[in-house]
Design a protein around this motif. Sequence first.
Motif, short mmCIF file in Angstrom:
data_model
loop_
_atom_site.label_atom_id
_atom_site.label_comp_id
_atom_site.label_asym_id
_atom_site.label_seq_id
_atom_site.Cartn_x
_atom_site.Cartn_y
_atom_site.Cartn_z
N ASN A 94 43.84 30.64 20.87
CA ASN A 94 44.92 30.77 19.89
C ASN A 94 45.24 29.47 19.18
N GLY A 95 44.27 28.59 19.07
CA GLY A 95 44.54 27.31 18.45
C GLY A 95 44.50 26.19 19.47
N HIS A 96 44.93 26.48 20.68
CA HIS A 96 44.83 25.47 21.73
C HIS A 96 43.38 25.29 22.15
N TYR A 97 42.62 26.37 22.15
CA TYR A 97 41.23 26.33 22.57
C TYR A 97 40.37 26.87 21.43
N ASN A 98 40.44 26.26 20.29
CA ASN A 98 39.72 26.72 19.11
C ASN A 98 38.29 26.19 19.18
N THR A 99 37.53 26.69 20.14
CA THR A 99 36.16 26.27 20.36
C THR A 99 35.25 27.48 20.32
N PRO A 100 33.97 27.29 20.04
CA PRO A 100 33.06 28.44 20.01
C PRO A 100 32.85 29.07 21.39
N HIS A 101 32.77 28.28 22.44
CA HIS A 101 32.47 28.78 23.79
C HIS A 101 33.73 28.65 24.65
N VAL A 102 34.36 29.78 24.93
CA VAL A 102 35.60 29.81 25.70
C VAL A 102 35.45 30.80 26.84
N SER A 103 35.85 30.39 28.02
CA SER A 103 35.82 31.30 29.16
C SER A 103 36.83 30.84 30.20
N THR A 104 37.22 31.77 31.04
CA THR A 104 38.09 31.48 32.17
C THR A 104 37.29 31.71 33.44
N THR A 105 37.36 30.76 34.37
CA THR A 105 36.73 30.95 35.67
C THR A 105 37.77 31.48 36.65
N GLU A 106 37.30 32.25 37.60
CA GLU A 106 38.16 32.70 38.69
C GLU A 106 37.36 32.61 39.98
N VAL A 107 37.97 32.03 41.00
CA VAL A 107 37.36 31.98 42.32
C VAL A 107 38.42 32.37 43.34
N TYR A 108 38.00 33.12 44.37
CA TYR A 108 38.92 33.66 45.38
C TYR A 108 38.58 33.06 46.74
N PRO A 109 39.27 31.98 47.14
CA PRO A 109 38.95 31.33 48.41
C PRO A 109 39.38 32.13 49.64
N ASP A 110 40.36 33.03 49.50
CA ASP A 110 40.91 33.74 50.65
C ASP A 110 40.16 35.02 51.00
N SER A 111 38.98 35.18 50.48
CA SER A 111 38.17 36.37 50.74
C SER A 111 38.01 36.60 52.25
N LYS A 112 38.08 37.85 52.65
CA LYS A 112 37.87 38.19 54.06
C LYS A 112 36.37 38.23 54.38
N THR A 113 35.52 38.51 53.38
CA THR A 113 34.09 38.62 53.61
C THR A 113 33.30 37.38 53.20
N HIS A 114 33.82 36.60 52.23
CA HIS A 114 33.14 35.39 51.75
C HIS A 114 34.16 34.26 51.56
N PRO A 115 34.86 33.85 52.64
CA PRO A 115 35.89 32.81 52.48
C PRO A 115 35.28 31.48 52.03
N LEU A 116 36.07 30.73 51.26
CA LEU A 116 35.63 29.44 50.74
C LEU A 116 36.62 28.34 51.10
N THR A 117 36.09 27.17 51.36
CA THR A 117 36.95 26.01 51.58
C THR A 117 37.36 25.46 50.21
N SER A 118 38.32 24.55 50.20
CA SER A 118 38.71 23.89 48.95
C SER A 118 37.52 23.15 48.35
N GLN A 119 36.70 22.54 49.19
CA GLN A 119 35.51 21.82 48.73
C GLN A 119 34.53 22.78 48.06
N GLN A 120 34.30 23.95 48.64
CA GLN A 120 33.39 24.92 48.04
C GLN A 120 33.92 25.45 46.72
N CYS A 121 35.22 25.66 46.62
CA CYS A 121 35.82 26.09 45.35
C CYS A 121 35.61 25.03 44.29
#
Length: 171
Positions: free
Chosen positions: A120-147
């Motif tokens: 909306n003007g703040h991210y007026n770039t051609p390539h825009v994306s949001t990442t999401e990672v879920y460290p609290d997974s019961k099947t694939h838990p991640l440490t802060s370092q892995q995130c």
Amino acid sequence: SNDNDNTNTNNWIMHLDLHETTDSDLHEFIPAEAARDGVMLEDEEEVVIPDGFYLIGNEHAPYPEWHKAMMDAVRNVGVHIVADQEIFGKAVLQEGVIASEPKGKGKGVLLLLLNSNTNNGHYNTPHVSTTEVYPDSKTHPLTSQQCAEAQVACIVGGIDYLLSSSSKTTK
């Protein structure tokens, strides 16, 4: 603004909004943000945080090769990629990637995740994306370092892809 100003996003080629969603988000952050925005949330038991790492791109400028390069980089550091066919009601375009309308409001959790990818003007770039990672997974838990490693891998994968694409077009 000054054209030599690095904060002028017209000079940027890529913007990644890095997110980490935790179990506490279901009880604290998501309800508070929904209340602020006047959005009715689904029952907490019905809201499922996607298990692993995924990207939310702009449906009007999806850049599938760029997203694939980032997901490959994340996979190479051993982080689980969301394998669902649908994430928050959005069809998966390729492994771990959905796209959304870059502006406007959705419903529930999707609203909270997608509004960060506004272009909306703040991210007026051609390539825009949001990442999401879920460290609290019961099947694939991640440490802060892995995130952190997954987020860095995603950034580097995106930059490497863009640099590689740029060098091919300038030769």
